[in-house]
Design a protein around this motif. Structure first.
Motif, mmCIF file in Angstrom:
data_model
loop_
_atom_site.group_PDB
_atom_site.id
_atom_site.type_symbol
_atom_site.label_atom_id
_atom_site.label_comp_id
_atom_site.label_asym_id
_atom_site.label_seq_id
_atom_site.Cartn_x
_atom_site.Cartn_y
_atom_site.Cartn_z
ATOM 1 N N ASN A 102 13.764 -6.450 -5.001
ATOM 2 C CA ASN A 102 14.096 -7.654 -4.240
ATOM 3 C C ASN A 102 14.180 -7.347 -2.748
ATOM 4 N N TYR A 103 14.798 -6.231 -2.421
ATOM 5 C CA TYR A 103 14.936 -5.842 -1.014
ATOM 6 C C TYR A 103 13.576 -5.578 -0.386
ATOM 7 N N ILE A 104 12.719 -4.828 -1.073
ATOM 8 C CA ILE A 104 11.381 -4.547 -0.549
ATOM 9 C C ILE A 104 10.607 -5.852 -0.343
ATOM 10 N N SER A 105 10.732 -6.780 -1.296
ATOM 11 C CA SER A 105 10.049 -8.067 -1.165
ATOM 12 C C SER A 105 10.548 -8.828 0.055
ATOM 13 N N SER A 106 11.860 -8.771 0.303
ATOM 14 C CA SER A 106 12.425 -9.517 1.426
ATOM 15 C C SER A 106 11.932 -8.992 2.773
ATOM 16 N N LEU A 107 11.570 -7.713 2.835
ATOM 17 C CA LEU A 107 11.094 -7.131 4.083
ATOM 18 C C LEU A 107 9.755 -7.712 4.525
ATOM 19 N N ARG A 108 9.051 -8.354 3.606
ATOM 20 C CA ARG A 108 7.750 -8.929 3.931
ATOM 21 C C ARG A 108 7.890 -10.232 4.712
ATOM 22 N N VAL A 109 9.099 -10.760 4.775
ATOM 23 C CA VAL A 109 9.378 -11.952 5.579
ATOM 24 C C VAL A 109 10.291 -11.522 6.721
ATOM 25 N N HIS A 110 9.760 -11.451 7.909
ATOM 26 C CA HIS A 110 10.537 -10.965 9.053
ATOM 27 C C HIS A 110 11.693 -11.899 9.369
ATOM 28 N N ASP A 111 11.425 -13.201 9.429
ATOM 29 C CA ASP A 111 12.461 -14.187 9.727
ATOM 30 C C ASP A 111 12.111 -15.478 9.006
ATOM 31 N N PRO A 112 12.848 -15.834 7.943
ATOM 32 C CA PRO A 112 12.517 -17.049 7.193
ATOM 33 C C PRO A 112 12.604 -18.321 8.025
ATOM 34 N N TYR A 150 0.839 -1.197 0.000
ATOM 35 C CA TYR A 150 0.000 0.000 0.000
ATOM 36 C C TYR A 150 0.875 1.248 0.000
ATOM 37 N N PHE A 151 0.432 2.255 -0.752
ATOM 38 C CA PHE A 151 1.209 3.469 -0.941
ATOM 39 C C PHE A 151 0.324 4.690 -0.693
ATOM 40 N N ASP A 152 0.887 5.640 0.068
ATOM 41 C CA ASP A 152 0.202 6.918 0.234
ATOM 42 C C ASP A 152 0.377 7.756 -1.023
ATOM 43 N N GLU A 153 -0.393 8.786 -1.120
ATOM 44 C CA GLU A 153 -0.302 9.677 -2.274
ATOM 45 C C GLU A 153 0.669 10.813 -1.949
ATOM 46 N N ASP A 154 1.958 10.430 -1.911
ATOM 47 C CA ASP A 154 2.987 11.430 -1.662
ATOM 48 C C ASP A 154 4.205 11.098 -2.514
ATOM 49 N N THR A 155 5.164 11.989 -2.542
ATOM 50 C CA THR A 155 6.305 11.846 -3.438
ATOM 51 C C THR A 155 7.104 10.578 -3.151
ATOM 52 N N THR A 156 7.358 10.302 -1.875
ATOM 53 C CA THR A 156 8.149 9.127 -1.517
ATOM 54 C C THR A 156 7.463 7.841 -1.947
ATOM 55 N N SER A 157 6.172 7.749 -1.712
ATOM 56 C CA SER A 157 5.420 6.549 -2.074
ATOM 57 C C SER A 157 5.334 6.381 -3.586
ATOM 58 N N TRP A 158 5.132 7.477 -4.302
ATOM 59 C CA TRP A 158 5.076 7.386 -5.765
ATOM 60 C C TRP A 158 6.416 6.938 -6.330
ATOM 61 N N LEU A 159 7.503 7.421 -5.754
ATOM 62 C CA LEU A 159 8.824 7.007 -6.211
ATOM 63 C C LEU A 159 9.038 5.509 -5.972
ATOM 64 N N SER A 160 8.608 5.032 -4.804
ATOM 65 C CA SER A 160 8.753 3.611 -4.495
ATOM 66 C C SER A 160 7.930 2.750 -5.442
ATOM 67 N N SER A 161 6.675 3.114 -5.664
ATOM 68 C CA SER A 161 5.823 2.325 -6.561
ATOM 69 C C SER A 161 6.333 2.382 -7.999
ATOM 70 N N TRP A 162 6.891 3.525 -8.391
ATOM 71 C CA TRP A 162 7.450 3.651 -9.747
ATOM 72 C C TRP A 162 8.655 2.740 -9.925
ATOM 73 N N ARG A 163 9.511 2.654 -8.915
ATOM 74 C CA ARG A 163 10.677 1.764 -8.991
ATOM 75 C C ARG A 163 10.241 0.293 -9.022
ATOM 76 N N LEU A 164 9.216 -0.047 -8.276
ATOM 77 C CA LEU A 164 8.721 -1.424 -8.292
ATOM 78 C C LEU A 164 8.112 -1.772 -9.649
ATOM 79 N N PHE A 165 7.379 -0.822 -10.232
ATOM 80 C CA PHE A 165 6.825 -1.059 -11.564
ATOM 81 C C PHE A 165 7.940 -1.253 -12.580
ATOM 82 N N LYS A 166 8.950 -0.397 -12.544
ATOM 83 C CA LYS A 166 10.060 -0.537 -13.487
ATOM 84 C C LYS A 166 10.787 -1.857 -13.298
ATOM 85 N N ALA A 167 10.955 -2.278 -12.052
ATOM 86 C CA ALA A 167 11.630 -3.551 -11.793
ATOM 87 C C ALA A 167 10.869 -4.712 -12.421
#
Length: 218
Positions: free
Chosen positions: A140-150, A63-80
């Motif tokens: 990849n890093y953002i995805s890994s944060l969704r698993v606290h401890d494998p 989930y992303f807020d409607e702010d510059t930081t969140s838009w930048l993050s979602s844009w990088r994820l889309f490009k990835a």
């Protein structure tokens, strides 16, 4: 430039394909990117941010807020997602594993092939498209944060597969005292990466090194 035009121009540039053998769809109801194929070639399906409510968007299950930081993050994820699927369209030959996969457990074989091909296209990108790797590493890093401890994952196979994936990504969740399982995973990561690296550098037509790497993972 509209988003679809940008995505199409990027995908065709990276993959070296055109409308004759590549499809690209943007879908706000899609959670994860999908690379499939039809009778004419590869089909890339990419999620785009979907508005949940005023000031809140979702994409990739995040989930992303409607702010510059969140838009930048979602844009990088889309490009990835765009870069990664396009690299597969450029360099991967999934049908070459069909004989090897016959009779094997479908989920384990699919994981093995996907992991090996992910390593392969990353190495290809490091040679031909180095500028793409930053956004892919970020995703990849953002995805890994969704698993606290494998280590908390129930099920040995799923835990092992997750930890191996993180090791390939260069994400370290382990403490300073690695378990026997962690040592096995580290050795396995080194072995399969070396096999894929050798395959990419020699470009063997018979695909034997990639099949060996997939079999090692399986």
């Amino acid at each position: 430039m509209k988003l679809l035009d940008y995505a199409w121009n990027t995908a065709t540039s990276i993959s070296g394909r055109d409308h004759q053998n590549l499809r690209l769809l943007l879908d706000e109801d899609l959670v994860n990117p999908i690379l499939s194929s039809d009778s004419r070639g590869y089909v890339i399906k990419l999620p785009v941010p979907r508005r949940v409510k005023e000031g809140l968007y979702t994409m990739h299950g995040l989930y992303f807020d409607e702010d510059t930081t969140s838009w930048l993050s979602s844009w990088r994820l889309f490009k990835a997602s765009l870069y990664h699927t396009s690299l597969h369209a450029a360099y991967s030959n999934f049908p070459s594993y069909s004989d090897w996969a016959r009779g094997k457990d479908s989920a384990a074989a699919t994981y093995s092939v996907s992991l090996i091909e992910d390593i392969k296209v990353t190495l290809e990108a490091a040679r031909d498209w180095r500028g793409l790797l930053g956004d892919i590493a970020y995703a990849n890093y953002i995805s890994s944060l969704r698993v606290h401890d494998p280590d908390d994952i129930d099920g040995r196979a799923l835990r092992f597969a997750t930890k191996l994936l993180f090791k390939i990504w260069g994400v370290n969740h382990s403490n300073s005292n690695p378990s026997d399982e962690d040592i096995i995973i580290s050795n396995l990561s080194n072995e399969i990466t070396q096999l894929v690296r050798q395959s990419v550098s020699t470009k063997q037509d018979n695909n034997s090194l990639l099949l060996q790497a997939a079999d090692t993972v399986y």
